[in-house]
Design an enzyme around this catalytic site. Structure first.
Site, PDB file in Angstrom:
ATOM      1  N   ASP A 146      25.967 -30.781  -2.165  1.00  0.00           N
ATOM      2  CA  ASP A 146      25.406 -30.102  -1.007  1.00  0.00           C
ATOM      3  C   ASP A 146      26.460 -30.213   0.099  1.00  0.00           C
ATOM      4  O   ASP A 146      27.373 -31.040   0.008  1.00  0.00           O
ATOM      5  CB  ASP A 146      24.099 -30.777  -0.609  1.00  0.00           C
ATOM      6  CG  ASP A 146      23.463 -30.128   0.614  1.00  0.00           C
ATOM      7  OD1 ASP A 146      23.565 -28.901   0.736  1.00  0.00           O
ATOM      8  OD2 ASP A 146      22.893 -30.862   1.437  1.00  0.00           O
ATOM      9  N   ASP A 157      21.400 -34.773  -0.166  1.00  0.00           N
ATOM     10  CA  ASP A 157      20.658 -35.696   0.695  1.00  0.00           C
ATOM     11  C   ASP A 157      19.374 -35.105   1.241  1.00  0.00           C
ATOM     12  O   ASP A 157      18.605 -35.814   1.884  1.00  0.00           O
ATOM     13  CB  ASP A 157      21.539 -36.116   1.876  1.00  0.00           C
ATOM     14  CG  ASP A 157      21.767 -34.966   2.852  1.00  0.00           C
ATOM     15  OD1 ASP A 157      21.838 -33.815   2.388  1.00  0.00           O
ATOM     16  OD2 ASP A 157      21.861 -35.221   4.065  1.00  0.00           O
ATOM     17  N   ASP A 202      17.347 -30.276  -2.027  1.00  0.00           N
ATOM     18  CA  ASP A 202      18.123 -30.625  -3.219  1.00  0.00           C
ATOM     19  C   ASP A 202      17.282 -31.287  -4.307  1.00  0.00           C
ATOM     20  O   ASP A 202      17.791 -31.573  -5.387  1.00  0.00           O
ATOM     21  CB  ASP A 202      19.267 -31.583  -2.833  1.00  0.00           C
ATOM     22  CG  ASP A 202      20.153 -31.018  -1.741  1.00  0.00           C
ATOM     23  OD1 ASP A 202      20.468 -29.816  -1.820  1.00  0.00           O
ATOM     24  OD2 ASP A 202      20.516 -31.753  -0.819  1.00  0.00           O
TER      25      ASP A 202
END
Length: 1170
Positions: free
Chosen positions: A485, A850, A854
């Protein structure tokens, strides 16, 4: 055995991750009696087989029948594992309820016309049939002819149905019916009794084989060694049972409080009633007090509230929940809200920290799902029933053990032949044959294989990396692609305000820089920044999304709760009041009230609020979001003409850009605001300007990406941010190396008669006055130069383009993914789908993120790594308390160390078993055996101690540019086992024949002094670097062996049952052992571990990787037309679609037949998968 008739077979959870095939069977008494008799005759062995193979039990006891008549069902997973489960069909009778039930088939039992309960109860018997599968109850639907899940409201309910059917509560009679059918609203995790855990461990096939082996050894007098193995096995079983018990207790304690919550519900016709949460049923109307832990999933229907969803997402950020809108249509409520439906749902296990009544009464919510159907229940189920790992090592290990067992069978018949030939009694012959059969499979094998993972887990814990799936540590050693990410992972979590770019008269104005220290001047843009957010005031502290918080702080305004002082301004009742702070610039507005929010959604890429300014009797709508998305909702005349150029200018420098818009709302009543549809509010907006925020790279990002690149591990960025920003961050972090070409892939949905298309554009780098690398999209006629082919080009695309390519150009997708590096504006569902597509190309994928967006991708990846302050994230396999990506290479290093150690241990124990088998077979020829202490020396003092410490070796400090072998059936490993076995076999046979020629040789029944020093040959060929303990034990074992060889102590001779020999003979044995060691070491290190040699052999003989991504890389490297640039491809009836180069063809010359065929290749399941 399984008929494919429609009535006999059905699907459970069709299209879901836990999809199951279900087959109907009816128990036959004759078959059952025969199985019972056979079990008695085999002393229960048949029942043991049925325990291991439940499908065999069903096939043996039952006959196939339609599911409607079945008393037993056989369930089979539809994944690659094809696991079976057996379940009994249970009958529930509604006649047991204390009130009379209507037996008229025309009268529904529950008011909800969509409920499956009405179709599942057989009248007049008032009976329904159900099964319980992995804590979820399914009832038989007589109308649909299949089992359907209960414990939840059907998705087909519309917003109108939920408000009017359930808004006033259920009757007490309907509650009782639903309680009986759906079961209690409880997430109960049974603390497994120790005896049950013990039985499960002992019934493992390997432990049963071990018990058989030890019983045999004890009967033959091998007491010391047997006791040593029994002690080791007992310790292993006790530790396993203790660990399982602790996990069970922890999980039980985690959910125990969930079942003890006191709630208040509305009973239709009666009023409010307080009851235990375990009595809740789907459809109950729940009253939400202040702070409250949710015992179920519920749909908010009146009022709003702030919820902490940290338990689900790992992010302790307050989330605003809004009520389900009152809409008079028949559209399913989830479809009406699209992916935004979660903003109306309160999830089980989350904490309500603030409620805001609408003024019509208390905050109300309708129970949506109960028990294990809830979000928390689903999480607990995923822990209780984890998906098995499909890892080559474990499959190959099983095959190796089967091979060793087959070798033992050969030895069994060899021993029978030898002993029968010499006329030994049948009892001793059978015992000796069984003894040789047990030699090949070392009993210490499972403990030794587990040790490496335990050591790695402890080392990871010291590095603040926590693991909830230890078996995946070995899989970390095979990772060759890592998805990251962006925000909070590669870049800093917090954003710094850089400046605002307001607009006026359809033009961008002068930039206001926050670094100047001047307060943001009053303007509609300032009002939008102050009010368009989801922040809440909790105990005097402003909390919420970090981006919103940073934006609000930039205005220097403050937030207060509404009180009577504000009513003098004529403002409506509101929980949140915004007013200028002491450091804010002058403002003509004394306060702004936020009346309603349309929350932010990743799929919508925007949010908006309805606000009222003090002293005004009308309302305003403020909106913020992704610039590209927000511009679509603004009047074209208010968007500056150079909007795209200005946006590219900032995103190319790596800035995070947010656009803001506004409009006056022509409404006067607050009641109209509450009924306002989002589509109407977010239309005909006036573009206000841009908010520019800096998102700096973390200092650890660049070195880690460089380390992964040097180790030839691919890195990919999957983000919800702007595509241009993502490309710039990728270049600044050198995820895209300097000099590499970036090709932008843009795909469009089919429109009218024009099919879906995908366009390839080359991205150029130019230097401008800002002295930063800016990215412009220029369509060029040139293609990627030949020198840039191979891995020097990278594809970048948005989530929208990915969706179109997945749907219309599926055959192109693998070609793009092989070199795809940037995936921007990706929704959570698209992230999961992308990870799955990488896995289909045979990549071992790690996902590092995080955020809540996700979670799906973290679960889908082979290895999910969450950067969270919590010790164990619920979504990922690994959690790092250090919030940067340094944990990724550390995890891969430890994974490689554990994997190599597992291979080393397995290889060592395999050869140990085979070599011991050869030595024992030679002694059997003379009707002799090793002595007890010889076995003890070999199996405990040397083998056990060495293989249990072999895995304590620390990970190599640097990642090598190649991965360790991922399968046991590889030529180097097989040749290593085979050649070392051959060397030892030759030495032992020669020694066996030579020793018989010595003058001091004499035969002693059952025992011989046959010395087993050659077994040390492989122990010395281990993987570096060695741990101190392992090195010490290795040298100690070698020293002890040499000491025994040259010692002249009578006690040692008697204990080890050896015969004294000449010193020259002992020296010759040592020379032979050293010679064998040198030969084995040379073959292993110079030939078998010579990577260049194997690469040369592969090249010369044309061997190539079976991985799909390798095949695509090779194929594309040979394709002179790839990668495409300045080309548009159209979907069609061909496998790869029509490829039309706009440089050479005019669109008008495209055959109409091709255009009309466009879009027909749409895969209908795409939306389902997302």
């Amino acid at each position: 055995m399984e008929e494919k008739s429609k009535d006999h077979r059905a699907l459970l959870n069709q299209g879901e991750e836990n999809e199951l095939e279900v087959f109907g069977y009816r128990t036959q008494n004759l078959r059952r009696a025969l199985c019972l008799i056979t079990s008695m005759l085999t002393c229960g062995f048949l029942q043991l087989v049925f325990y291991w193979k439940p499908q065999w039990r069903v096939w043996a006891n039952c006959i196939p029948c339609p599911l409607q008549e079945a008393d037993t069902v056989l369930l089979k997973t539809t994944d690659e594992f094809q696991r079976y489960m057996r379940k009994k069909v249970i009958c529930l009778y509604l006649s047991t309820l204390k009130f009379p039930m209507s037996k008229n088939p025309e009268e529904p039992l529950v008011a909800d016309r969509h409920s499956v309960i009405n179709q599942a109860v057989l009248k007049p018997e008032l009976k329904l049939r159900c099964i319980q599968v992995q804590k979820i109850r399914y009832i038989w639907d007589y109308l649909e002819k299949r089992f359907q899940k209960v414990g939840l409201l059907e998705d087909s309910n519309s917003c109108h149905d939920i408000h009017h059917t359930f808004g006033l509560g259920l009757t007490s009679e309907e509650q009782e019916v639903r309680r009986l059918v759906c079961g209690p609203n409880a997430i109960e995790v049974e603390v497994q009794p120790i005896w049950k855990l013990l039985v499960k461990q002992v019934l493992n096939p390997f432990y049963l084989f071990q018990a058989f082996t030890l019983t045999l050894w004890l009967s033959q007098g091998y007491v010391e060694y047997s006791v040593a193995i029994i002690i080791l096995s007992v310790i292993s079983i006790v530790l396993s049972v203790y660990d399982l018990r602790q996990q069970s207790v922890k999980l039980h304690n985690l959910v125990e409080d969930h079942n003890k919550v006191q709630v208040t519900v509305i009973i239709k016709g009666t009023g409010l009633q307080e009851l235990e949460s375990r009595l809740l049923v789907p459809g109950d109307t729940l009253i939400l007090p202040g702070k409250f832990s949710l015992p179920c999933d519920a749909i908010l229907i009146d009022g709003s509230c702030v919820v902490n969803e940290g338990m689900l997402t790992g992010e302790s950020i307050p989330v605003m929940k809004t009520p389900l809108p009152h809409v008079d249509n028949t559209i399913a409520w989830k479809s009406h809200s699209l992916e935004d439906y979660r903003k109306h749902v309160l999830f089980c296990g989350t904490e309500v920290i603030q409620v805001k009544p609408s003024g019509k009464g208390p905050v109300r919510a309708v129970v949506l799902q109960t028990g294990y159907n809830t979000a928390k229940g689903d999480l607990i189920r995923s822990i209780l029933y984890p998906r098995p790992l499909n890892f080559k090592l474990y499959n190959d290990a099983f095959k190796f053990i089967v091979f060793l067992a087959c070798l033992g069978v050969v030895g069994f018949f060899y021993a029978l032949g030898v002993y029968m030939y010499h006329g030994v009694s049948s009892r001793d012959t059978t015992a000796m044959a069984l003894l040789l059969f047990t030699v090949t499979v070392p009993p210490v094998l499972p403990a030794a294989l587990t040790t490496g993972i335990v050591y790695a887990q402890k080392r990871l814990k010291r590095k603040k990396i926590f693991c909830i799936s230890p078996q995946r540590i070995n899989m970390c050693g095979q990772i060759n692609l890592v998805c990251f990410d962006k925000t909070g992972t590669l870049t800093e979590d917090g954003l710094d305000l850089w400046g605002t770019v307001p607009t006026a008269d359809n033009r961008f104005q002068e930039v206001h820089s926050f670094t100047s220290g001047k307060a943001l001047p009053w303007s509609p843009l300032c009002a939008a920044m102050a009010s368009c957010h989801s922040l809440v005031l909790l105990n005097g502290t402003i909390q919420g999304d970090p981006l919103d918080l940073k934006m609000f702080e930039g205005t220097a305004w403050i937030m207060e709760d509404c009180n009577a002082d504000y009513y003098k301004f004529g403002m409506s009742d509101s929980n949140i009041i915004i007013k200028p702070g002491p450091k804010a610039s002058w403002s003509p507005v004394e306060a702004i009230a936020i009346l309603r929010q349309f929350p932010f959604s990743s799929s919508l890429q925007r949010m908006s609020v309805v606000a009222q300014m003090a002293g005004e009797d009308h309302f305003h709508v403020y909106m913020k979001g992704a610039p590209e998305m927000l511009a679509k909702f603004c009047k074209s005349e208010t968007v500056p003409k150079d909007f795209q150029q200005k946006l590219k200018n900032y995103t190319a420098q790596g800035f995070r850009v947010i656009a803001l818009a506004h409009k006056d709302l022509k409404m006067e009543e607050l009641s109209e605001i509450q009924k306002l549809a989002r589509e109407k509010a977010e239309s005909e907006m006036t573009f206000l300007g841009l908010l520019i925020m800096e998102n700096r790279l973390k200092k650890e990002t660049k070195p880690v990406l460089k380390e992964l690149s040097e180790a030839r591990i691919r890195t990919v960025m999957i983000t919800g941010d702007n595509l241009q920003t993502a490309i710039t961050v990728a270049k600044n972090s050198e995820m895209i190396p300097r000099g590499s070409q970036v090709i932008l892939v843009e795909a469009s949905e089919p429109e009218n008669f024009v099919p879906a298309s995908v366009t390839w554009q080359l991205v150029e780098n130019q230097e401008n006055g800002l002295e930063k690398s800016e990215t412009y999209l220029n369509i060029r006629n040139s293609s990627v130069p030949d020198g840039a082919r191979g891995s020097c080009y990278h594809f970048a695309m948005s989530g929208k383009s990915y969706q179109v390519i997945f749907q219309h150009f599926n055959s192109l997708l693998p070609k793009i993914l092989v070199n795809g590096t940037i995936f921007a504006r990706m929704s959570p569902g698209q992230k999961s789908s992308l990870v799955e597509e990488f896995q289909k190309l045979n990549y071992y994928v790690a996902m590092c993120g995080d955020g809540a967006n996700d979670c799906g991708a973290l679960k889908m990846a082979h290895v999910g790594i969450s950067l969270s302050e919590q010790e164990a994230s619920v979504a990922s396999h690994f959690t790092s308390k250090t919030a940067n990506i340094e944990c990724v290479p550390q995890l891969i290093k430890e994974g490689r160390a554990a994997l190599v150690s597992s291979f080393g241990v397995f290889k060592y124990l395999t050869m140990y078993g085979i070599i011991q088998f050869i030595g024992t077979s030679l002694l059997y020829w003379q009707l002799q055996l090793f002595g007890n202490y010889q076995y003890l020396m070999q199996d405990v003092a040397i083998t056990l101690m060495v293989c249990l410490t072999m895995s304590s070796t620390h990970a190599y400090p640097k990642l090598a540019p190649y991965r360790p072998a991922g399968q046991l059936f590889s030529p180097p490993l097989l040749l290593s086992v085979f050649l070392n076995t051959c060397f030892t076999c030759i030495v032992q046979i020669c020694a066996f024949l030579y020793v018989k020629q010595q003058p001091w040789y004499c035969e002693v029944y059952r025992y011989s002094w046959q010395f087993s020093a050659p077994r040390l040959s492989k122990k010395d060929v281990m993987i570096p670097p060695l741990s101190y303990i392992f090195s010490f034990l290795l040298m100690s074992a070698l020293g002890l062996t040499v000491f025994i060889l040259f010692s002249d102590f009578q006690d040692i001779y008697r204990g080890m049952e050896l015969i004294p020999t000449l010193t020259s003979w002992r020296v010759s044995i040592l020379v032979v052992v050293l010679t064998q060691f040198c030969v084995a070491f040379f073959v292993e290190d110079v030939i078998l571990q010579n990577r260049r040699l194997w690469l040369w052999i592969k090249k010369e003989f044309g061997f190539s990787s079976k991985s799909q991504y390798r095949k695509w890389q090779k194929k594309l490297a040979e394709d002179s037309t790839w990668p495409p640039t300045h080309r548009t491809d159209y979907s069609g009836d061909g496998e790869n679609g029509f490829y039309i180069n706009l440089s050479f063809e005019d669109p008008e010359q495209i055959p109409r037949a091709k255009l009309e065929l466009g879009g027909q290749t749409t895969e209908q399941h795409f939306w389902m998968r997302l």
